[in-house]
Design a protein around this motif. Structure first.
Motif, mmCIF file in Angstrom:
data_model
loop_
_atom_site.group_PDB
_atom_site.id
_atom_site.type_symbol
_atom_site.label_atom_id
_atom_site.label_comp_id
_atom_site.label_asym_id
_atom_site.label_seq_id
_atom_site.Cartn_x
_atom_site.Cartn_y
_atom_site.Cartn_z
ATOM 1 N N ARG A 108 -10.070 -0.360 1.312
ATOM 2 C CA ARG A 108 -10.134 -1.488 0.378
ATOM 3 C C ARG A 108 -8.775 -2.168 0.246
ATOM 4 N N ARG A 109 -7.748 -1.385 0.102
ATOM 5 C CA ARG A 109 -6.414 -1.977 -0.044
ATOM 6 C C ARG A 109 -5.981 -2.688 1.237
ATOM 7 N N MET A 110 -6.322 -2.125 2.367
ATOM 8 C CA MET A 110 -6.006 -2.784 3.626
ATOM 9 C C MET A 110 -6.716 -4.130 3.724
ATOM 10 N N ALA A 111 -7.948 -4.175 3.256
ATOM 11 C CA ALA A 111 -8.704 -5.429 3.272
ATOM 12 C C ALA A 111 -8.058 -6.460 2.361
ATOM 13 N N VAL A 143 -13.303 -7.167 5.757
ATOM 14 C CA VAL A 143 -12.919 -8.310 4.937
ATOM 15 C C VAL A 143 -14.077 -8.811 4.096
ATOM 16 N N ASP A 144 -15.276 -8.867 4.686
ATOM 17 C CA ASP A 144 -16.417 -9.376 3.958
ATOM 18 C C ASP A 144 -16.694 -8.554 2.714
ATOM 19 N N ALA A 145 -16.459 -7.248 2.828
ATOM 20 C CA ALA A 145 -16.747 -6.367 1.705
ATOM 21 C C ALA A 145 -15.804 -6.579 0.547
ATOM 22 N N THR A 146 -14.657 -7.197 0.821
ATOM 23 C CA THR A 146 -13.658 -7.394 -0.231
ATOM 24 C C THR A 146 -13.266 -8.853 -0.341
ATOM 25 N N ALA A 147 -14.166 -9.748 0.001
ATOM 26 C CA ALA A 147 -13.831 -11.173 0.010
ATOM 27 C C ALA A 147 -13.424 -11.663 -1.361
ATOM 28 N N PHE A 170 -7.023 2.335 12.649
ATOM 29 C CA PHE A 170 -7.237 3.587 13.366
ATOM 30 C C PHE A 170 -6.860 4.780 12.496
ATOM 31 N N GLN A 171 -5.787 4.659 11.744
ATOM 32 C CA GLN A 171 -5.370 5.753 10.875
ATOM 33 C C GLN A 171 -6.403 6.037 9.787
ATOM 34 N N VAL A 172 -6.992 4.983 9.261
ATOM 35 C CA VAL A 172 -8.047 5.178 8.266
ATOM 36 C C VAL A 172 -9.252 5.865 8.899
ATOM 37 N N GLU A 173 -9.615 5.423 10.108
ATOM 38 C CA GLU A 173 -10.739 6.051 10.801
ATOM 39 C C GLU A 173 -10.447 7.519 11.074
ATOM 40 N N MET A 209 0.848 -1.177 0.000
ATOM 41 C CA MET A 209 0.000 0.000 0.000
ATOM 42 C C MET A 209 0.878 1.220 0.000
ATOM 43 N N ARG A 210 1.730 1.253 -1.023
ATOM 44 C CA ARG A 210 2.814 2.208 -1.096
ATOM 45 C C ARG A 210 2.322 3.619 -1.141
ATOM 46 N N GLY A 211 2.880 4.497 -0.280
ATOM 47 C CA GLY A 211 2.668 5.909 -0.397
ATOM 48 C C GLY A 211 1.572 6.493 0.448
ATOM 49 N N PHE A 212 0.774 5.684 1.198
ATOM 50 C CA PHE A 212 -0.267 6.330 1.967
ATOM 51 C C PHE A 212 -0.374 5.853 3.388
ATOM 52 N N LEU A 213 0.342 4.847 3.792
ATOM 53 C CA LEU A 213 0.357 4.449 5.204
ATOM 54 C C LEU A 213 1.789 4.173 5.605
ATOM 55 N N ARG A 214 2.085 4.390 6.862
ATOM 56 C CA ARG A 214 3.431 4.076 7.317
ATOM 57 C C ARG A 214 3.608 2.567 7.315
ATOM 58 N N PHE A 215 4.797 2.184 6.934
ATOM 59 C CA PHE A 215 5.078 0.753 6.900
ATOM 60 C C PHE A 215 5.298 0.301 8.321
ATOM 61 N N SER A 216 4.822 -0.878 8.700
ATOM 62 C CA SER A 216 4.885 -1.332 10.077
ATOM 63 C C SER A 216 6.289 -1.714 10.448
ATOM 64 N N THR A 217 6.573 -2.937 10.870
ATOM 65 C CA THR A 217 7.921 -3.254 11.287
ATOM 66 C C THR A 217 8.814 -3.584 10.125
ATOM 67 N N THR A 218 8.264 -3.844 8.944
ATOM 68 C CA THR A 218 9.115 -4.156 7.815
ATOM 69 C C THR A 218 9.099 -3.038 6.808
#
Length: 343
Positions: A175-178, A37-41, A206-209, A1-10
């Motif tokens: 959507r991308r997170m899902a 998840v259900d919305a993007t199954a 939380f960041q999306v919210e 999800m390049r460019g819009f969320l901070r990358f976690s531990t990796t």
């Protein structure tokens, strides 16, 4: 999800597959919460690997178990002097592996040196670490390592479909997170995926919210604050505590500025905000810091005068040492000497 969320531990790293002669981007991104998840199954169908019909899990990874890899005797330079993450060798009463965040940290500890050593060499180092486990945990850990590496390869492929456009829309981010959350649970069992990514996924959700709430024009300022506070409740307690402590520090910096000319008011604010005992300790630390800063300022002025005298070599060093002795002692002297070395 390049460019819009901070990358976690990796971080996104380049992964060289020597046997295939292909360069793969290795990365890890934020993922969605369960509710999305259900919305993007349907996205799972596009990322499901070849799997064993009995287990539903991916075929054994080709990245693990290369017997001919030669591992250097010395660690990569970036790992020299560091400590290998601990706490990952956990098993249950049956001797089976218990996946933990620390196990993922072990994987990433070595993978962070990709480029200094080849991927097969780093994988071999991880395998050496896992060898301390008894069976069946050892084999299960190797399977988990293979699943994790294959997931990261699949993640690179998924990210490639997103292109380079930055995403600032909350719905697209969700959507991308899902999609990424589904990808994780395609390549890894739910227990492992939860252990490895639950905290990251909670933070990213939380960041999306936050973005959704802050860009909602229908909310008043008070409603926005209430909605943000409610969204924060979904974070794990350690993260909520860290945010509370951060806010305390931010509020205190604001109070120091507001009551800069009124020490009594600042003292009262500290007591109300932190409690009597903590307020006394904080005031003591601040007083010590202010005394240090005043002493350092006076010392620096005298040091500048000394430099104007044109001393050089041993004479200059002796003069500086004597001046430092006049102003400082003990730990303060060591601190001053360290700061002098940075001038």
């Amino acid at each position: 999800m390049r460019g819009f969320l901070r990358f976690s531990t990796t971080a996104l790293v380049v992964m060289a597959l020597v046997a295939a002669g292909v360069v793969i981007f290795f990365g890890d991104n934020p993922a969605p919460s369960q509710e999305t998840v259900d919305a993007t199954a349907d996205t799972e169908n596009s990322v499901v690997p070849l799997s064993d019909s009995a287990s539903g899990r991916g075929a054994p990874s080709t990245l693990v178990g290369e017997a001919t890899v030669v591992v250097p005797d010395t660690l990569p330079a970036s790992l020299a002097g560091t400590s290998v993450p601990g706490g990952w060798a956990q098993t249950d009463v049956n001797g089976s592996l218990v996946p933990t965040p620390q196990l993922r940290q072990l994987f990433e500890y070595y993978l962070a040196a990709l480029g200094e050593e080849t991927l097969p060499q780093l994988v071999a180092r991880i395998e050496q670490a896992l060898a301390r486990l008894e069976e069946p945990a050892r084999s299960e850990a190797l399977d988990t390592l293979g699943d994790y590496l294959d997931y990261k390869l699949a993640l690179g492929d998924l990210e490639a479909t997103y292109g380079r456009d930055a995403t600032t829309n909350a719905e697209d981010m969700q959507r991308r997170m899902a999609e990424i959350r589904a990808l994780r649970r395609t390549w890894m069992d739910a227990q492992t995926a939860d252990a490895f990514f639950a905290t990251d996924e909670a933070v990213d959700q939380f960041q999306v919210e936050q973005l959704r709430i802050r860009t909602d024009p229908s909310l008043s300022e008070k409603e926005r604050e209430q909605a943000l506070a409610e969204a924060e409740k979904a974070l794990p307690e350690p993260l909520r505590q860290a945010r509370r402590e951060t806010r305390k520090f931010t509020d205190y910096q604001r109070a120091r500025s507001e009551f800069a000319d009124d020490p009594d008011a600042l003292r009262a604010w500290r007591k109300e905000r932190f409690g009597a005992e903590a307020a006394r300790e904080l005031e003591k630390v601040e007083a010590e810091q202010q005394a240090w800063e005043a002493k350092w300022q006076a010392y620096s002025q005298d040091l500048a005068k000394l430099d104007d005298m044109g001393l050089a070599g041993p004479e200059r060093k002796a003069a500086i040492d004597a001046l430092r002795d006049d102003y400082f002692e003990g730990a303060d002297k060591l601190r001053a000497e360290a700061l002098d070395s940075l001038r």
